[in-house]
Design an enzyme around this catalytic site. Structure first.
Site, PDB file in Angstrom:
ATOM      1  N   TYR A  99       0.823  -1.220   0.000  1.00 43.95           N
ATOM      2  CA  TYR A  99       0.000   0.000   0.000  1.00 43.95           C
ATOM      3  C   TYR A  99       0.855   1.269   0.000  1.00 43.95           C
ATOM      4  CZ  TYR A  99      -3.991  -3.015   0.438  1.00 43.95           C
ATOM      5  OH  TYR A  99      -4.925  -3.977   0.167  1.00 43.95           O
ATOM      6  N   GLN A 130     -15.347   2.310  -5.485  1.00 38.64           N
ATOM      7  CA  GLN A 130     -14.613   1.201  -4.873  1.00 38.64           C
ATOM      8  C   GLN A 130     -13.122   1.525  -4.860  1.00 38.64           C
ATOM      9  OE1 GLN A 130     -16.348  -2.803  -6.472  1.00 38.64           O
ATOM     10  NE2 GLN A 130     -16.787  -1.227  -7.983  1.00 38.64           N
ATOM     11  N   ILE A 140      -9.546   3.336  -4.119  1.00 38.22           N
ATOM     12  CA  ILE A 140      -8.915   3.936  -2.950  1.00 38.22           C
ATOM     13  C   ILE A 140      -7.997   5.080  -3.361  1.00 38.22           C
ATOM     14  CG2 ILE A 140      -9.213   1.869  -1.528  1.00 38.22           C
ATOM     15  CD1 ILE A 140      -6.328   1.101  -2.063  1.00 38.22           C
ATOM     16  N   HIS A 144     -14.519   1.340  -0.166  1.00 39.38           N
ATOM     17  CA  HIS A 144     -13.413   0.435   0.163  1.00 39.38           C
ATOM     18  C   HIS A 144     -12.251   1.165   0.835  1.00 39.38           C
ATOM     19  CE1 HIS A 144     -14.777  -2.794  -2.998  1.00 39.38           C
ATOM     20  NE2 HIS A 144     -15.561  -2.717  -1.946  1.00 39.38           N
ATOM     21  N   CYS A 174      -6.350   3.615  12.793  1.00 38.05           N
ATOM     22  CA  CYS A 174      -5.645   3.180  14.001  1.00 38.05           C
ATOM     23  C   CYS A 174      -6.309   1.930  14.566  1.00 38.05           C
ATOM     24  CB  CYS A 174      -5.634   4.301  15.029  1.00 38.05           C
ATOM     25  SG  CYS A 174      -4.776   3.808  16.534  1.00 38.05           S
ATOM     26  N   GLY A 229     -16.623   1.281 -15.079  1.00 36.19           N
ATOM     27  CA  GLY A 229     -15.282   0.716 -14.908  1.00 36.19           C
ATOM     28  C   GLY A 229     -15.135  -0.278 -13.780  1.00 36.19           C
ATOM     29  N   SER A 267     -15.663  -4.577 -12.788  1.00 35.96           N
ATOM     30  CA  SER A 267     -15.880  -5.898 -13.381  1.00 35.96           C
ATOM     31  C   SER A 267     -17.136  -6.571 -12.854  1.00 35.96           C
ATOM     32  CB  SER A 267     -14.665  -6.796 -13.103  1.00 35.96           C
ATOM     33  OG  SER A 267     -14.458  -6.899 -11.703  1.00 35.96           O
TER      34      SER A 267
HETATM   35  N1  APR Z   1     -12.454   2.314 -19.249  1.00 37.32           N
HETATM   36  C1  APR Z   1     -13.515   1.641 -18.726  1.00 37.32           C
HETATM   37  N2  APR Z   1     -13.412   0.431 -18.145  1.00 37.32           N
HETATM   38  C2  APR Z   1     -12.174  -0.106 -18.064  1.00 37.32           C
HETATM   39  C3  APR Z   1     -11.019   0.536 -18.573  1.00 37.32           C
HETATM   40  C4  APR Z   1     -11.209   1.797 -19.196  1.00 37.32           C
HETATM   41  N3  APR Z   1     -10.189   2.493 -19.722  1.00 37.32           N
HETATM   42  N4  APR Z   1      -9.967  -0.272 -18.364  1.00 37.32           N
HETATM   43  C5  APR Z   1     -10.418  -1.363 -17.746  1.00 37.32           C
HETATM   44  N5  APR Z   1     -11.752  -1.265 -17.562  1.00 37.32           N
HETATM   45  C6  APR Z   1     -12.676  -2.231 -16.938  1.00 37.32           C
HETATM   46  C7  APR Z   1     -12.238  -3.658 -17.081  1.00 37.32           C
HETATM   47  O1  APR Z   1     -12.704  -4.184 -18.309  1.00 37.32           O
HETATM   48  C8  APR Z   1     -12.905  -4.303 -15.875  1.00 37.32           C
HETATM   49  O2  APR Z   1     -14.206  -4.750 -16.199  1.00 37.32           O
HETATM   50  O3  APR Z   1     -12.694  -1.960 -15.551  1.00 37.32           O
HETATM   51  C9  APR Z   1     -12.987  -3.166 -14.867  1.00 37.32           C
HETATM   52  C10 APR Z   1     -12.018  -3.286 -13.713  1.00 37.32           C
HETATM   53  O4  APR Z   1     -12.358  -4.409 -12.961  1.00 37.32           O
HETATM   54  P1  APR Z   1     -11.499  -4.862 -11.688  1.00 37.32           P
HETATM   55  O5  APR Z   1     -10.054  -4.880 -12.030  1.00 37.32           O
HETATM   56  O6  APR Z   1     -12.109  -6.105 -11.178  1.00 37.32           O
HETATM   57  O7  APR Z   1     -11.721  -3.645 -10.649  1.00 37.32           O
HETATM   58  P2  APR Z   1     -12.964  -3.355  -9.713  1.00 37.32           P
HETATM   59  O8  APR Z   1     -14.230  -3.816 -10.340  1.00 37.32           O
HETATM   60  O9  APR Z   1     -12.869  -1.933  -9.300  1.00 37.32           O
HETATM   61  O10 APR Z   1     -12.646  -4.289  -8.479  1.00 37.32           O
HETATM   62  C11 APR Z   1     -13.512  -4.275  -7.381  1.00 37.32           C
HETATM   63  O11 APR Z   1     -12.061  -5.693  -6.169  1.00 37.32           O
HETATM   64  O12 APR Z   1     -10.041  -6.470  -5.386  1.00 37.32           O
HETATM   65  C12 APR Z   1     -11.080  -5.647  -5.154  1.00 37.32           C
HETATM   66  O13 APR Z   1     -11.088  -3.998  -3.544  1.00 37.32           O
HETATM   67  C13 APR Z   1     -10.750  -4.207  -4.895  1.00 37.32           C
HETATM   68  O14 APR Z   1     -12.209  -2.293  -5.197  1.00 37.32           O
HETATM   69  C14 APR Z   1     -11.680  -3.462  -5.809  1.00 37.32           C
HETATM   70  C15 APR Z   1     -12.752  -4.479  -6.113  1.00 37.32           C
END
Ligand code: APR
Length: 228
Positions: free
Chosen positions: A52, A87, A89, A105, A113, A171, A173
């Protein structure tokens, strides 16, 4: 019109912040069990701090992109009728001009703390074990919600989803709950739902409409449309 926007790592991708589950994503280089659980922190705090601390330092080298800025523009028009739930940080929404942002998140630029439970703004490293500025105890951890922990602000989020006219997911998944369930919650409460993501998310079929492409293009276009 009341709008709730949920953002995930994809909105910051074009700023140069790695996502989690894409190729070259953070979870490709690390097992999340090693850095993003309370058990990992208990077993190997220095490994978790290094992970981090590096991400906090990396924030200094990135800037908000047109998607963050467009959401700030939307807030100028909607005021309290817009809630951005992220979500993420990172602090790119705030640096893009948004003020009504709920970091479900947690935040990299905050320390929690383990002694007094106080949250303190934090810009330096935590790996050198500084004392809590509030109570003096040495026991600061990243103010990040790890797997197995309860996200921040759930009451406020569910209340906003329950009265929203429009829910927009940007953005993310759709792999991590509870955020992945917000679309169904909002839809059941009567909101229209829209996905803006690079590719179809895991829950894309749950949305009334889905548009696929880069956030820095899709989000300003959608905000422009909404504001006429
Ligand atoms: N524009 C739009 N979407 C995008 C781009 C972009 N330029 N680049 C990537 N993506 C999409 C990907 O296709 C994917 O579907 O953003 C998504 C990112 O997904 P993850 O990597 O799973 O991130 P997220 O959904 O924020 O994860 C959720 O998982 O591990 C934990 O705590 C962590 O907050 C996080 C949570």
């Amino acid at each position: 019109m009341k709008v709730v926007v949920l953002t995930g790592a994809g909105i910051s991708a074009e700023s140069g912040v790695p996502t989690f589950r894409d190729a070259d994503g953070l979870w490709e280089g690390h097992r999340f069990e090693d850095v993003a659980t309370p058990e990992a922190f208990e077993a190997q705090p220095s490994v978790v701090h290094r992970f981090y601390d590096a991400r906090r330092t990396a924030l200094l080298a990135v800037e908000p992109n047109p998607a963050h800025v467009a959401l700030a523009r939307l807030e100028e028009h909607l005021g309290d009728d817009l809630l951005v739930v992220t979500q993420n940080i990172d602090d790119l929404h705030e640096r893009g001009g948004s003020t009504r942002v709920l970091h479900m998140h947690g935040e990299l630029r905050s320390a929690l703390c383990t002694g007094c439970s106080g949250r303190s703004e934090w810009t330096g490293d935590l790996g050198d074990y500084p004392p809590c500025p509030r109570c003096g105890v040495v026991g600061l951890r990243p103010d990040v919600v790890w797997f197995g922990e309860v996200p921040y602000g759930m009451d406020r989020i569910l209340a906003a989803l329950g009265t929203a006219d429009l829910f927009v997911s940007i953005g993310t998944s759709g792999a991590v709950y509870p955020a992945a369930g917000f679309v169904q919650y909002a839809a059941t409460a009567g909101a229209r739902t829209l996905e803006l993501n690079l590719v179809p998310s895991e829950g894309t079929h749950l949305f009334d409409e889905a548009r696929h492409g880069p956030a820095a293009t899709l989000v300003p276009a959608w905000v422009g449309e909404l504001l006429g």
